[in-house]
Design a protein around this motif. Structure first.
Motif, PDB file in Angstrom:
ATOM      1  N   LYS A  54      -5.658  -0.178  12.481  1.00  0.00           N
ATOM      2  CA  LYS A  54      -5.686   0.666  13.828  1.00  0.00           C
ATOM      3  C   LYS A  54      -7.254   0.456  14.757  1.00  0.00           C
ATOM      4  N   THR A  55      -8.084   1.227  14.321  1.00  0.00           N
ATOM      5  CA  THR A  55      -9.561   1.115  14.942  1.00  0.00           C
ATOM      6  C   THR A  55      -9.285  -0.028  14.486  1.00  0.00           C
ATOM      7  N   PHE A  56      -9.363  -0.903  13.908  1.00  0.00           N
ATOM      8  CA  PHE A  56     -10.203  -2.646  14.855  1.00  0.00           C
ATOM      9  C   PHE A  56      -9.358  -3.055  15.421  1.00  0.00           C
ATOM     10  N   ASN A  57      -7.961  -3.228  15.223  1.00  0.00           N
ATOM     11  CA  ASN A  57      -7.444  -3.445  16.486  1.00  0.00           C
ATOM     12  C   ASN A  57      -7.724  -3.399  18.077  1.00  0.00           C
ATOM     13  N   ASP A  58      -7.661  -2.091  17.548  1.00  0.00           N
ATOM     14  CA  ASP A  58      -8.334  -0.926  18.693  1.00  0.00           C
ATOM     15  C   ASP A  58      -9.406  -1.365  19.511  1.00  0.00           C
ATOM     16  N   PHE A 105       0.758  -0.956  -0.145  1.00  0.00           N
ATOM     17  CA  PHE A 105      -0.157   0.170   0.374  1.00  0.00           C
ATOM     18  C   PHE A 105       1.100   0.917   0.052  1.00  0.00           C
ATOM     19  N   ASN A 106       2.457   0.876   0.746  1.00  0.00           N
ATOM     20  CA  ASN A 106       2.669   2.777   0.694  1.00  0.00           C
ATOM     21  C   ASN A 106       3.097   2.707  -0.885  1.00  0.00           C
ATOM     22  N   SER A 107       3.921   1.420  -1.248  1.00  0.00           N
ATOM     23  CA  SER A 107       3.981   2.049  -3.182  1.00  0.00           C
ATOM     24  C   SER A 107       3.255   2.486  -3.680  1.00  0.00           C
ATOM     25  N   ILE A 108       0.989   1.969  -3.398  1.00  0.00           N
ATOM     26  CA  ILE A 108       0.218   2.253  -4.014  1.00  0.00           C
ATOM     27  C   ILE A 108      -0.071   3.358  -3.501  1.00  0.00           C
ATOM     28  N   LYS A 109       0.025   4.072  -2.440  1.00  0.00           N
ATOM     29  CA  LYS A 109      -0.433   5.315  -1.957  1.00  0.00           C
ATOM     30  C   LYS A 109       0.284   6.672  -3.310  1.00  0.00           C
ATOM     31  N   ASN A 110       1.192   6.336  -3.978  1.00  0.00           N
ATOM     32  CA  ASN A 110       2.323   7.096  -4.882  1.00  0.00           C
ATOM     33  C   ASN A 110       1.797   7.155  -5.843  1.00  0.00           C
ATOM     34  N   GLN A 155      -7.419   5.138  -2.340  1.00  0.00           N
ATOM     35  CA  GLN A 155      -8.154   6.249  -1.797  1.00  0.00           C
ATOM     36  C   GLN A 155      -7.961   5.060  -0.344  1.00  0.00           C
ATOM     37  N   PHE A 156      -7.770   3.688  -0.658  1.00  0.00           N
ATOM     38  CA  PHE A 156      -8.175   2.608   0.769  1.00  0.00           C
ATOM     39  C   PHE A 156      -6.759   2.590   1.130  1.00  0.00           C
ATOM     40  N   ALA A 157      -5.657   2.549   0.227  1.00  0.00           N
ATOM     41  CA  ALA A 157      -4.520   2.545   0.255  1.00  0.00           C
ATOM     42  C   ALA A 157      -4.094   3.246   2.096  1.00  0.00           C
ATOM     43  N   PHE A 158      -4.844   4.165   1.623  1.00  0.00           N
ATOM     44  CA  PHE A 158      -4.528   5.903   2.159  1.00  0.00           C
ATOM     45  C   PHE A 158      -5.018   6.051   3.548  1.00  0.00           C
ATOM     46  N   GLN A 159      -6.057   4.795   3.498  1.00  0.00           N
ATOM     47  CA  GLN A 159      -7.624   5.426   4.754  1.00  0.00           C
ATOM     48  C   GLN A 159      -6.990   3.619   5.796  1.00  0.00           C
TER      49      GLN A 159
END
Length: 190
Positions: free
Chosen positions: A165-169, A123-128, A155-159
């Motif tokens: 994090k929300t899911f794990n928390d 996803f970090n590569s996809i963001k670019n 958009q999904f990669a950015f979010q």
């Protein structure tokens, strides 16, 4: 990745003679060492190294009856057990692996390369940037425009990090709360 594996298997199949000779010498060495250990332990058991001393072996069968005018012979040539293993097992396994890769993965390589884009590690590569040749097969299969898929994926990669994090928390928070009874009969009314 699949192409590299396929090339490696084909290379091993092309060099099967040298690989088999190396394997055979290692097996012989192993058998010699095992026999030494068995002798030290006063065992009556030994392992045969020569595999029928390299003699040709054919099928043990009755004389085949031929029809009048038939001149057929046994289709399986006589050869040593070592060569039979080499041709009928060792080489056969390489051929089966290569053919299996062909039919299962190589024919679906476009779809598999599109699936790489869906891996969160990328996803970090996809963001670019989403590569121009990515998501073409998914676009074709889903009948959704490739640019729409690429935009949604970015958009999904950015979010993704905030969603993960929300899911794990959420589950960490829920596991720390005392569990309340679900049904009335589980309540201690005394």
């Amino acid at each position: 990745m699949i192409n590299n594996l396929h090339k490696e298997i084909r290379s091993r199949r092309d060099n099967a003679d040298s690989i088999f000779i190396n394997l055979y010498s290692k097996v012989k060495h192993f058998i010699i060492e095992i026999n030494k250990e068995l002798e030290l332990n006063n065992s009556n058991f030994t392992v045969n190294i020569d595999f029928n001393n390299g003699k040709s072996v054919g099928r043990v069968s009755k004389k085949k009856k031929n029809m009048p005018g038939e001149e057929a012979t046994d289709e399986r040539p006589k050869m040593s057990l070592t060569n039979r293993f080499k041709f009928e097992t060792f080489n056969y396994i390489h051929d089966i692996c290569a053919n299996s890769l062909d039919t299962r993965f190589i024919s679906n390589s476009k779809l598999l390369s599109d699936c790489i884009c869906l891996d969160p590690k990328n996803f970090n590569s996809i963001k670019n940037n989403v590569p121009a040749n990515a998501l073409l097969e998914l676009s074709h299969l889903t009948s959704i425009d490739r640019n729409t898929l690429a935009c949604e994926l970015q958009q999904f990669a950015f979010q993704f990090n905030s969603i993960a994090k929300t899911f794990n928390d959420t589950f960490i928070f829920l596991s720390e709360e005392p569990q309340s009874p679900i049904y009335d009969h589980e309540l201690d009314l005394d």
